[in-house]
Scaffold this motif. Sequence first.
Motif, PDB file in Angstrom:
ATOM      1  N   ILE A 187      33.671  36.774   6.295  1.00 41.86           N
ATOM      2  CA  ILE A 187      34.239  35.807   7.219  1.00 41.86           C
ATOM      3  C   ILE A 187      33.430  35.851   8.513  1.00 41.86           C
ATOM      4  N   ASP A 189      32.243  33.240  12.090  1.00 41.41           N
ATOM      5  CA  ASP A 189      32.701  32.138  12.938  1.00 41.41           C
ATOM      6  C   ASP A 189      32.442  30.798  12.273  1.00 41.41           C
ATOM      7  N   ARG A 192      35.277  30.536   9.369  1.00 39.08           N
ATOM      8  CA  ARG A 192      36.630  31.034   9.642  1.00 39.08           C
ATOM      9  C   ARG A 192      37.655  29.908   9.536  1.00 39.08           C
TER      10      ARG A 192
END
Length: 259
Positions: A187, A189, A192
């Motif tokens: 995961i 940015d 996400r």
Amino acid sequence: MTNATHKHISQWTGRDVHDSTGEKIGTVEQFWFDDQDGEPTWVSVKTGLFGLRQSFVPAEGLTEGANGELTTRYTKDRVKDAPNVDVSDDHLDPTEERRLYDHYEITTNPGRHTLRAGREDAERTDTEAGRRDTGGEAMTRSEEHLQVGTEHHEKGRARLRKYVVTETEQVDVPVTREEVRVEREPITDANRGEAVSGPAISEAEHEVTLHEERPVVDTEAVPVERVRLSKQQVTDTETVSGEVRQERIDTDVDDDTRR
């Protein structure tokens, strides 16, 4: 046979012999006479393309035509198929003569045997003919030459025949298939938002369809060549041989005349 003396018969050497249909069989080579009564019983005839084969023909019934040709009542095929007999010491063996009698279906005493016509008669005739041909102080010398020719015979036949055979061919075909591969990514940015778009804890199922290629075999008839038969002539050289007669002239002069 027509009534004829041995001297007259000896002049028949070299004459053509025909069968009852007029077809030429060959030429007279020699007459054969009975040892007991001296009557002519057989005549040997040169047959074949170049006269290299000797066939025996019964002298009985042999007739002389107006042009000097001789005729027998037997067919050409019967004469050509006559058995080859062994001649030794100018005589026909009784067993060999029996084979000739059987071939021509002649009933006679199997103990008889014949003697070939003496060469003295033929030589005497040739000598007398040479004396008649002197023309004064000159003498003509003659000789025989081979007459060579060819005749066509069927040697064989050739034909084209088309038929179907089945063979197995192997061809390498590249095929493609899909396989499942599990990919895991942390995961970040960047992902996400997609990761937390659903409930925090839940059950889910996702299905992926896999595909693959399979080879397909079919046939197509394609012309590849034209085939035909043709003939060509090939010339070879063969050697043939035959017997020829030549006349020789000798000079007999005594010593007084030579001086």
